[in-house]
Write a protein that holds these residues in place. Sequence first.
Motif, PDB file in Angstrom:
ATOM      1  N   LEU A 355       0.825  -1.214   0.000  1.00  0.00           N
ATOM      2  CA  LEU A 355       0.000   0.000   0.000  1.00  0.00           C
ATOM      3  C   LEU A 355       0.858   1.263   0.000  1.00  0.00           C
ATOM      4  CD1 LEU A 355      -2.889  -0.942   2.464  1.00  0.00           C
ATOM      5  CD2 LEU A 355      -2.978  -0.761  -0.027  1.00  0.00           C
ATOM      6  N   VAL A 356       1.977   1.214   0.731  1.00  0.00           N
ATOM      7  CA  VAL A 356       2.866   2.382   0.751  1.00  0.00           C
ATOM      8  C   VAL A 356       3.438   2.643  -0.645  1.00  0.00           C
ATOM      9  CG1 VAL A 356       5.059   3.280   1.631  1.00  0.00           C
ATOM     10  CG2 VAL A 356       3.446   2.204   3.199  1.00  0.00           C
ATOM     11  N   CYS A 357       3.873   1.577  -1.312  1.00  0.00           N
ATOM     12  CA  CYS A 357       4.449   1.738  -2.666  1.00  0.00           C
ATOM     13  C   CYS A 357       3.410   2.163  -3.701  1.00  0.00           C
ATOM     14  CB  CYS A 357       5.115   0.435  -3.105  1.00  0.00           C
ATOM     15  SG  CYS A 357       6.587   0.001  -2.149  1.00  0.00           S
ATOM     16  N   LEU A 358       2.161   1.692  -3.493  1.00  0.00           N
ATOM     17  CA  LEU A 358       1.107   2.033  -4.456  1.00  0.00           C
ATOM     18  C   LEU A 358       0.688   3.492  -4.388  1.00  0.00           C
ATOM     19  CD1 LEU A 358      -1.253  -1.111  -4.341  1.00  0.00           C
ATOM     20  CD2 LEU A 358       0.350  -0.451  -6.136  1.00  0.00           C
ATOM     21  N   CYS A 359       1.142   4.226  -3.348  1.00  0.00           N
ATOM     22  CA  CYS A 359       0.799   5.646  -3.258  1.00  0.00           C
ATOM     23  C   CYS A 359       1.357   6.432  -4.441  1.00  0.00           C
ATOM     24  CB  CYS A 359       1.357   6.232  -1.951  1.00  0.00           C
ATOM     25  SG  CYS A 359       0.497   5.634  -0.480  1.00  0.00           S
ATOM     26  N   PHE A 360       2.426   5.908  -5.047  1.00  0.00           N
ATOM     27  CA  PHE A 360       3.018   6.591  -6.191  1.00  0.00           C
ATOM     28  C   PHE A 360       2.282   6.284  -7.502  1.00  0.00           C
ATOM     29  CE2 PHE A 360       6.648   7.036  -3.348  1.00  0.00           C
ATOM     30  CZ  PHE A 360       7.151   8.287  -3.705  1.00  0.00           C
TER      31      PHE A 360
END
Length: 778
Positions: A355-360
Motif C-alpha cells: 500500500l505504501v508503494c502504491l501511493c506513487f
Amino acid sequence: MIENACKTANAHDFIMNFPDNYETLVGERGILLSGGQKQRIAIARAIIKNPKILLLDEATSALDTQSEGIVKNALDKASKGRTTLVIAHRLSTIRNATNIIVINKGVIVESGIHKELVDKKGIYFKLAETQQIQQVLKAKENLNLSKDVVTTSFTIKDNHHRFVLSSRLNLDKQNADVEMGLKNNDHNYTSWELIKKIAIINRPEFLILSIGIISSIVNGCIYPIFAIIYAYAIQAFSNTGNTLRNESTFWAFMFLVFAIMTFWLNIIQNVTLGFSSGKLTERIRSISFASILRQDISFFDEENHNIGVLTSHLSSDVTHISSLAGSTLGKMLQAMATIFSSAIVALIVGWKLTLVCLCFMPLLIGSYSLRIKMLNGFQQKTKKAYEYTAQIACEGTDNIRTVAALTCENNLWEKYHNLLNEPMRQGFKNAFLASIPFAFANCIIFLVNALAFWYGSKLFMDYEYDLKKAFTVYSAIITGSMLLGRLFAHVPDITKAKFASASIISLLERVPIIDTWRQDGEKVKTVKGHLKFSNVHFHYPTRFNVPVLRGLNLEVKPGQYAALVGTSGCGKSTIINLTERFYQVTSGTITIDEMNIAKMNVNNLREHIALVGQEPLLYDMTIKENIIFGCLPRQIITQNDLEKACREANIHEFIIGLPNGYDTRVGVKGTQLSGGQKQRIAIARALIRNPKILLLDEATSALDSESEKVVQKALDSAACGRTTLAIAHRLSTIQHADIIFVIKDGKVHEQGTHQELLNVQGIYYMMVQEQYLEGSNL
C-alpha cells in the motif's frame, strides 16, 4: 501575369464565375472542370512560361468552336517570335499555319500551306473533305421554321424567378440527402465503439484470437509467480551445507521450468495473434477498397477524398490497426496481466509495504495519461498535413510527364518539403512537452525502489517481514511498475490505431446517396432507349452556388442519334453524367422509357448504358483484358465477339499487327498507345457490351480524320437500334445526327437537324462557320 495568360487562353471569364475565382480548387486531376476548361487552363499554364518553343499536342481538341476560334487567334499571337509545333486532327485549327506537314505511316508525304495542299487534291485534301460540313441553306418551307425547330428559352425574368424558386425548394432537400449520406462520416466514435467494430470485423478468427489473448495473459502472470520463486531462492542462501545445495538445485530447476513455459507461451502468443492480425489486415483492406468503389462520384469530388488520402486508408491506416491487433496487443495484455497479478500477489504477501508503494501509482498513471492526451492532439494536427503531402506525392508521380515538361520537379519537391515543416515543428514541440511527463514517470519508478527499500528495511528490522516476504513484495511491485511503463510506451501505437480505426470505420459505414450496393429499385430486362429530361436543375454538390443546368428540357426518342453541342462548361458533360446517374438532380426528372431513373436500381440502369469518355482510361493490363473489362456480369464473350467489337472501332488491324496481338500490355493508363489508339480501344470496350443507350463524350476527339471517318461510320452503324447521345465539338462528326441540341447556359437553346439549324442561322450556324474549310474562308 496570371490574368493576362488566362485572358489569352479565354479562361479568365469562366474562372471569375467560380465562387472563389482563381482560388477555386479544381479537384484531383481537374475532375471539377469540364474538358474544355481544363484545356484552357493548361494553355494558360504554357503561355505564362513565355517559351521560345511551343508544342501543342491537340491543344484545342476539347474546346467548343467559339472558344477554339478565340484561343486559336490567341495562340497565333503567342506564336509570334517563337517556334510552334502543332499536332491537330481538327484541320480548321491549323489552316493558317506557316507550313503543314502531312505524315502517313511515319513518312512525310506532303507539306505546304493549306491552299497549296487543297489544290494538290492529295491526302490532305481527302482529310479536309472528311471534315467538311454541309452549308447549303435549303429553301425554308415554312417562314416560321425557326419557331418550329428552335426551343427558345423562357423570358429571362420569368426563368430567373423559376430557377431561384426551384433551387430554394430543392436545396434544403438535397442538403438533407447529403447529410443523410454522410451521417456516419462525421461521427465521433468512442474508443469502446471502435474496439467493438474492429472485433466484429475480426470475428471469423475469434477462436485463434482467444487462444492468443489467453496465452498473453498467462504469460503476463508468470512474472509475479516468478517473484515468489525468486524470493524463495534468495531465502535459500541463508542456509548452509546440503540444505543450501538441495534448495538452490530445486529453485534452479524451477527457473528452467519457467524458461520452457515462457518459450512455448511466447510462440503460441505471437503465432496466433500474428495470424489473426494478418487476416484482419487482409479483410479490412478488401472491404475498405470495396467501400471506396461503392461511393458515388460526388464523394470523390471532395478535397479530403483524393487518391493520397484514400490510399493512406488502405496502407498506413490498416497497418496501424493490424499492428495494434497483433504483437502489440499481446505485449499490452501481457503487461496488464503482470501489473494486476503483481498487485494481487504483493497485497496477499505483504499488504503494508504494497500500500505504501502504491501511493506513487496515481502520479505514475497521471503522467502517462497526460502524455496520451498530448500525443492525441499531435496526431490530429499532423494527420491532415500528411494526407495532403500524400496527395502531392501521388499527383506528382502520376503526372510525371507534365511535371517534366514544365521543368517543375524542384518546385514540386520544395512544395512537398515545405508541407513537412509544420508536422516537423509540431513534432519538436510535442517531443519537448511530452518528454516531461514521460521523464517524470520513469523517475517515479526509481522513487518507488527507494521507498520500497527504505520502508521494507524498517519492517524487516521490526521482525514484521522476513527476507522472503520482503523480496516477494519488492520484486512484484518493481516488476509491476516497470511493466506499467512498458504498457504506456505503446501509447503512440494506441493513438495512431484509434485515429486509423475512426477513418476506416467512417469509410465502411458511409452510405452514399446513389448506392450501387442497394438491391431495391425497379429493374428491367430490356429498354427501348427513350431518354427525356424534364425541367432539370442541377449544381454539383461541392458548388452549391454555381448552377449548371437551369431547367433543361430534352427528349431523345428510341433509336435516335442525338448530338449535344455548345460552349465549354455549358453543361454537356453534366447531361451525360446525370444520364449515368453519377449525380442526383437538384430538381426535375430524368426518365428512360418513361421510368424515373432515380427509382431504378443503379446497377440495372447502367447495364443498359455504355459510355466512351473524353479522356479514355485504360488499365495496366492486356488489350484483351481492357476490352473484356466492359462486359456485363454473366456475359459470355468469345474471341469472335472481341474481334467484331474491335473491327467496329477500327482497331483490329492495329492490334493483330502487334507482336503479342490481343495479349499486348498497354502500360499504366495505356501509355504504350497513342491517344487515338486508346480511344478506339475504349470504343471497343463500350460496344462489346451491346448497350441500348450509347453515350459518347467527344469519343472521336483524339482520332485523325481517316480513322475518325471509319470509326464514325462504325458508330453510325452501331447506333442502329440503340439510342445514342453524343457530345461533339468537331461538328462534321454529328452533322448527320437525327437531332442536334445546342446547349447554352444550362438550357436547350436550339434544336433540330443540321440543315434545320443552318436555316435558322443562329448559334449553330455561327459554330459551323468557324469550322468551315472551303477556299472562301482561307
